[in-house]
Motif scaffolding. Structure first.
Motif, PDB file in Angstrom:
ATOM      1  N   UNK A 425      42.519  87.190  20.889  1.00  0.00           N
ATOM      2  CA  UNK A 425      42.376  85.835  20.363  1.00  0.00           C
ATOM      3  C   UNK A 425      43.327  85.641  19.187  1.00  0.00           C
ATOM      4  N   UNK A 426      43.646  84.402  18.924  1.00  0.00           N
ATOM      5  CA  UNK A 426      44.557  84.063  17.832  1.00  0.00           C
ATOM      6  C   UNK A 426      43.817  84.186  16.503  1.00  0.00           C
ATOM      7  N   UNK A 427      44.311  85.041  15.628  1.00  0.00           N
ATOM      8  CA  UNK A 427      43.641  85.257  14.344  1.00  0.00           C
ATOM      9  C   UNK A 427      43.784  84.054  13.412  1.00  0.00           C
ATOM     10  N   UNK A 428      44.845  83.288  13.544  1.00  0.00           N
ATOM     11  CA  UNK A 428      45.008  82.129  12.673  1.00  0.00           C
ATOM     12  C   UNK A 428      43.961  81.074  12.972  1.00  0.00           C
ATOM     13  N   UNK A 429      43.585  80.952  14.253  1.00  0.00           N
ATOM     14  CA  UNK A 429      42.532  79.994  14.603  1.00  0.00           C
ATOM     15  C   UNK A 429      41.209  80.425  13.995  1.00  0.00           C
ATOM     16  N   UNK A 430      40.992  81.728  13.919  1.00  0.00           N
ATOM     17  CA  UNK A 430      39.756  82.234  13.327  1.00  0.00           C
ATOM     18  C   UNK A 430      39.685  81.891  11.850  1.00  0.00           C
ATOM     19  N   UNK A 431      40.805  82.008  11.148  1.00  0.00           N
ATOM     20  CA  UNK A 431      40.823  81.693   9.719  1.00  0.00           C
ATOM     21  C   UNK A 431      40.362  80.261   9.464  1.00  0.00           C
ATOM     22  N   UNK A 432      40.876  79.324  10.274  1.00  0.00           N
ATOM     23  CA  UNK A 432      40.538  77.924  10.070  1.00  0.00           C
ATOM     24  C   UNK A 432      39.054  77.668  10.299  1.00  0.00           C
ATOM     25  N   UNK A 433      38.437  78.504  11.178  1.00  0.00           N
ATOM     26  CA  UNK A 433      37.022  78.318  11.480  1.00  0.00           C
ATOM     27  C   UNK A 433      36.123  78.846  10.377  1.00  0.00           C
ATOM     28  N   UNK A 434      36.479  79.990   9.763  1.00  0.00           N
ATOM     29  CA  UNK A 434      35.503  80.655   8.896  1.00  0.00           C
ATOM     30  C   UNK A 434      35.823  80.534   7.412  1.00  0.00           C
ATOM     31  N   UNK A 435      37.035  80.087   7.063  1.00  0.00           N
ATOM     32  CA  UNK A 435      37.326  79.960   5.638  1.00  0.00           C
ATOM     33  C   UNK A 435      36.591  78.738   5.090  1.00  0.00           C
ATOM     34  N   UNK A 436      35.763  78.904   4.098  1.00  0.00           N
ATOM     35  CA  UNK A 436      34.995  77.774   3.582  1.00  0.00           C
ATOM     36  C   UNK A 436      35.903  76.795   2.840  1.00  0.00           C
ATOM     37  N   UNK A 437      35.493  75.551   2.882  1.00  0.00           N
ATOM     38  CA  UNK A 437      36.213  74.538   2.110  1.00  0.00           C
ATOM     39  C   UNK A 437      35.665  74.552   0.690  1.00  0.00           C
ATOM     40  N   UNK A 438      36.473  75.032  -0.228  1.00  0.00           N
ATOM     41  CA  UNK A 438      36.023  75.166  -1.607  1.00  0.00           C
ATOM     42  C   UNK A 438      36.420  73.923  -2.408  1.00  0.00           C
TER      43      UNK A 438
END
Length: 471
Positions: A425-438
């Protein structure tokens, strides 16, 4: 023939690993016992004990209860079922065999997965009076999930329907409809009576309409050499061998493919290249090596390679990454906890891993996909996993050796699950999903620090670590 020539010939025989599966009381243990009995592979004291136990605790009436050769647990003998996986070894003039007698109960699914993880062939037993039932569908699905390429459909207890060809043909038709749905191509069907021995070791006169071989003859001749992947060279390094200053080799087992002296190779993850200088074994040097040989490879150049890394051909690389989707079989009594970090063991590599998404669960009885939720014991489904360290893997359908892994509970050290990798799977797509909006301004943080915080948060997310904001 002298004894040395006999031993040399015996050593050259190939090995067929097979499992038996089927519903309760379909005759799995009886069939294996009959194979051992009719192929004259039992000692006199075993035969005497079998006859004595058949009269005392047998479930076959006046017949010898061959199932007692496999069902050794007290509970198995009392209930007439298989609970644990029983392994039996025997050989004929043509081939060696290791048989795994696996349980039929749904609650022992993990035992069947264990028994079938290394099998080349599966024997699925069906009672001719009941035909293809839910258990048959479940076991066939599990066999297809494990990537077992050869399936034998053993239609057992044909003596109870007077060896009626129409009964056999109807069951075969129903079963082939199932295997076509699962994409299984190599299916061979046999009409059997395991208790009486019909078509087990020798062709039976009671089935003149059946023109195929006996079961043992088929097992002796079924081709399995092409089952291994000889195309994609994968060499997980297990140990760096340094007996003296003049020798530095990398020891391990060839997982797949073929490597030859002089081949150009690349070390992962460093991507440094070299050539194979020698292939060393206890019995001397080889010109080439192939699975499942255990060897030590030396290289022309000094490259820093350690345990868990992999040597491959530069024009044939595996998937390299930390994020992939996989089929998972849950094997722990404790339910799945998606907030927990597990140890993931993949070949010689061990790393931390998290289950970051539950895609669906599979109802193995109906093959229906259900919404994903944490798995219970013996449940199977598709999940996404993120590891802390980079792995080198292939899809399980392409390479069973580099496409499988286990998850280990870090607290109990139990095997929590086994997995069969489907795709990266694309790791960059994972970042966008799990990085919280601070909301950094609300937290009173200066804009000068935004870039540094964003970089730190993304790095923590890549490592699968939980991120919390404490005010």
């Amino acid at each position: 023939m002298d004894i040395r020539a006999f031993l040399d010939a015996d050593e050259q025989k190939d090995l067929l690993r097979l499992l038996t599966a089927g519903s309760v009381d379909d005759g799995k243990s009886t069939l294996i016992g009959r194979l051992l009995f009719d192929s004259k592979k039992l000692y006199d004291d075993q035969l005497a004990a079998l006859e004595r136990d058949s009269k005392r605790v047998g479930n076959a009436g006046d017949h010898i209860d061959y199932a007692l050769l496999l069902d050794g647990l007290k509970a198995e003998r009392e209930e007439g079922i298989t609970i644990d996986v029983a392994y039996r070894y025997f050989s004929t003039n043509r081939r060696k065999f290791i048989i795994a007698d696996t349980p039929g109960h749904e609650q022992y699914t993990r035992n069947m997965i264990t028994g079938g993880s290394t099998a080349n062939l599966a024997i699925i037993l069906v009672d001719c009076r009941t035909g293809v039932i839910t258990q048959t569908r479940r076991h066939t699905y599990l066999v297809s999930l494990l990537g077992i390429k050869h399936i034998v459909l053993a239609v057992n207890k044909m003596d109870l329907v007077d060896f009626d060809q129409k009964v056999f043909d109807n069951i075969v038709q129903d079963y082939r409809a199932l295997t076509d749905q699962l994409g299984i191509e190599d299916v061979t069907c046999f009409p059997l009576s395991a208790l009486d021995g019909d078509n087990v070791v020798e062709r039976s006169e009671r089935t003149p309409w059946y023109q195929g071989p006996a079961l043992l003859e088929f097992l002796e001749t079924v081709p399995i050499h092409a089952d291994r992947n000889f195309t994609d060279f994968r060499y997980p390094v297990q140990y760096v061998l340094r007996p003296n200053l003049d020798f530095r080799g990398f020891s391990g087992k060839v997982a797949s493919g073929v490597v030859r002296v002089g081949d150009e190779v690349v070390a992962l993850p460093s991507m440094k290249r070299s050539h194979v200088k020698s292939i060393v074994t206890y019995d001397g040097e080889l010109q080439y090596a192939f699975p499942p040989q255990s060897v030590t490879i030396t290289l022309e150049d000094e490259i820093d390679i350690s345990r868990g890394e992999m040597i491959v051909h530069p024009d044939n690389l595996p998937c390299i990454g930390r994020h992939f989707t996989t089929m998972l079989v849950w094997m722990d009594e404790e339910p799945m906890d998606t907030g927990k970090q597990f140890f993931l063991k993949h070949n010689t590599n061990t790393t931390r891993a998290s289950i970051v998404a539950l895609r669906h669960r599979v109802d193995v009885n109906t093959l229906e996909q259900k919404p994903g939720k944490p798995f219970q014991l013996n449940e199977i489904g598709q999940v996404d996993i993120l590891t802390a360290k980079t792995l080198f893997f292939d899809a399980y359908a392409k390479n069973r050796q580099t496409g499988a892994f286990i998850l280990i509970d870090p607290i109990t050290n139990n095997t929590s699950a086994v997995g069969m990798i489907l795709s990266p799977l694309d790791e960059s797509a994972l970042e966008n999903d799990i990085i919280p909006t601070l909301d950094l301004p609300k937290l009173g943080i200066s804009p000068d620090h935004y870039a540094a915080i964003d970089t730190a948060v993304r790095e923590l997310a890549r490592q699968g670590l939980e991120i919390r904001v404490i005010k």
